[in-house]
Design an enzyme around this catalytic site. Sequence first.
Site, PDB file in Angstrom:
ATOM      1  N   GLY A 198       0.821  -1.209   0.000  1.00 30.75           N
ATOM      2  CA  GLY A 198       0.000   0.000   0.000  1.00 30.75           C
ATOM      3  C   GLY A 198       0.844   1.243   0.000  1.00 30.75           C
ATOM      4  N   PRO A 199       0.216   2.388  -0.188  1.00 32.79           N
ATOM      5  CA  PRO A 199       0.958   3.661  -0.208  1.00 32.79           C
ATOM      6  C   PRO A 199       1.591   3.946   1.144  1.00 32.79           C
ATOM      7  CG  PRO A 199      -1.279   3.918  -1.077  1.00 32.79           C
ATOM      8  CD  PRO A 199      -1.221   2.575  -0.431  1.00 32.79           C
ATOM      9  N   GLY A 201       2.247   5.568   4.697  1.00 36.66           N
ATOM     10  CA  GLY A 201       1.421   6.214   5.696  1.00 36.66           C
ATOM     11  C   GLY A 201       0.045   5.620   5.887  1.00 36.66           C
ATOM     12  N   THR A 202      -0.224   4.447   5.309  1.00 38.97           N
ATOM     13  CA  THR A 202      -1.563   3.860   5.434  1.00 38.97           C
ATOM     14  C   THR A 202      -1.680   2.910   6.626  1.00 38.97           C
ATOM     15  OG1 THR A 202      -0.880   2.193   3.803  1.00 38.97           O
ATOM     16  CG2 THR A 202      -2.142   4.083   2.995  1.00 38.97           C
ATOM     17  N   LYS A 204       0.668   0.153   7.527  1.00 39.02           N
ATOM     18  CA  LYS A 204       1.144  -1.224   7.361  1.00 39.02           C
ATOM     19  C   LYS A 204       1.935  -1.684   8.591  1.00 39.02           C
ATOM     20  CE  LYS A 204       3.250  -0.145   3.520  1.00 39.02           C
ATOM     21  NZ  LYS A 204       2.769   1.232   3.378  1.00 39.02           N
ATOM     22  N   HIS A 420      -7.549  35.689 -11.392  1.00 34.11           N
ATOM     23  CA  HIS A 420      -7.123  34.336 -11.741  1.00 34.11           C
ATOM     24  C   HIS A 420      -7.895  33.299 -10.908  1.00 34.11           C
ATOM     25  CE1 HIS A 420      -4.021  31.329 -13.030  1.00 34.11           C
ATOM     26  NE2 HIS A 420      -4.417  30.754 -11.892  1.00 34.11           N
ATOM     27  N   GLU A 421      -7.946  33.507  -9.595  1.00 30.98           N
ATOM     28  CA  GLU A 421      -8.633  32.547  -8.730  1.00 30.98           C
ATOM     29  C   GLU A 421     -10.138  32.566  -8.973  1.00 30.98           C
ATOM     30  OE1 GLU A 421      -7.009  30.379  -7.193  1.00 30.98           O
ATOM     31  OE2 GLU A 421      -5.041  31.309  -7.504  1.00 30.98           O
ATOM     32  N   ASP A 497      -0.800  25.320 -13.096  1.00 28.54           N
ATOM     33  CA  ASP A 497      -2.016  24.842 -13.764  1.00 28.54           C
ATOM     34  C   ASP A 497      -1.675  24.183 -15.094  1.00 28.54           C
ATOM     35  OD1 ASP A 497      -3.469  25.936 -11.671  1.00 28.54           O
ATOM     36  OD2 ASP A 497      -3.705  27.866 -12.685  1.00 28.54           O
TER      37      ASP A 497
END
Length: 557
Positions: A198-199, A201-202, A204, A420-421, A497
């Site tokens: 798993g990724p 920080g999950t 394990k 822009h935002e 972006d």
Amino acid sequence: MERRTQFNLAYLLFALLAMLALQQWWQTAQTVEVVPYSEFEKLLADHRISEVVISDQRITGKLKAAEGGKKVVVANLVQPDLADRLSKFGVKYTRAYESTFLRDILSWVLPALVFFGVWYLLVRRMASQQGGGLGGFMSIGKSRAKIYVEKKTGVTFADVAGVDEAKAELQEVVEFLKDPKKYGRLGARVPKGVLLVGPPGTGKTLLARAVAGEAGVAFFSISGSEFVEMFVGVGAARVRDLFEQARGKAPAIIFIDELDALGRARGAGGFGGHDEKEQTLNQLLVELDGFDPSTGLVLLAATNRPEILDPALLRAGRFDRQVLVDRPDKQGRIQILRVHAKKVKLAEGVDLEQIAALTPGFSGADLANLVNEAALLATRRGADDVTLRDFTEAIERIVAGLEKKNRVLNPKERRVVAHHELGHAIVAMALPGSDPVHKVSIIPRGVGALGYTIQRPTEDRFLMTREELENKMAVLLGGRAAEEVIFGHLSTGAADDLAKVTDIARSMVMRFGMVRALGNVAYEEERSPFLGGALPQGHREYSEERRARSTSQCARS
């Protein structure tokens, strides 16, 4: 070695100093007065000295009884004609020979004893430590696994949330360790090895410790990188020693974290010089084939790069079972937040479900960090409890970066950033199916963000259509379009972006096969499922003409 039988170098030094002090006291037990040689000759001329003792370094004369009987000492070299001059005064004189025994001890034996003491202390340290370098040289082939006996791991399944499927898979291992005979009743055997993938920080590692805590057995924890050293054969010796220790404490669990450091596929991407790693991996394969799971020995391992592991590790009979520990969904995030929220004082009305909705893609470690950051923010402002505002600011801090209060934009740049935002927000509100806009800000954050627009998804998404990806690209390009419409020019504020849009368009063309003109073909290898990262620089299975067509399709997308 017991403390009462330990050799202490301080005792020896104390004894030698005591001997030296005793000799000095013995030599000065009687009253002695040091006088110049001229005064000594005057005493001789006045017939006040009854006896003289001559040594290599000094002359000692004893006054007559009528003068008190004390000694006078002349501390200088003895002259050759001194005997002739002493005979003229009619005194008794003798030759004294000073003992050099103590001086020999101090000059030869004492340095040897000091050297022996230092050597002894170093050997004791080498034998007791399990680390690398000089301290662990004598035990370099020993396993560095940390051993937690019985419930000393301090973790149970109650401390693990958001991974219900993984816990259900590992519950079977716990029941086997508690009652091995139950599973052998029908001829079944527990899996020899369980690989947690798993990724980062999950949870394990937390899951593996929870298994040991629930089963109440010895838990051997070690990282895969600790097997590999610069000396050939050391890693294999440590693997053997680890399994020998575990067999001696069976039933037990062996947990190897970051297995990819040890179990990388042999011969993959190497230019030689990998004999040590291959020997270590070969020894691990032998040990996996050699131990009997019925004895109560289970091997757990964790990795976030299963695609690079050696196929021999993953075959049946070694790591029989692979358990996915993925990022939690919304319900899983709520459970994890409840676990970590017990450690902080929450304000009335804080809705953990709302916080979970704001954190899609967060791992268990990210959520633990979120709760801690929110508590720190509440403490910093002097509050009595943690509010929803603290959680919102903590999410912005984690996602967008630290707020740059000292970075003041000039009025022109502020207008550009604001439009822009707003361009992002207007396009997101106009397109159907887009995530609702949660917050728009023009406060600089992070490394280069002068503003940000946060969208809050209404639910977790695992699939996206071509139209949804195109809408996502439109929202990303909305800020750039707003600048061009309002000001008639473009700025560098859309650089991030553009990078995200390019990545989405490239994936649509090269990986997802969403362009009919190019056919249903994947032109790039899949990235690591858990780590992501840069695109692989492997063999291209398409021509330059096809590459030019795919590039033009990316631009059109």
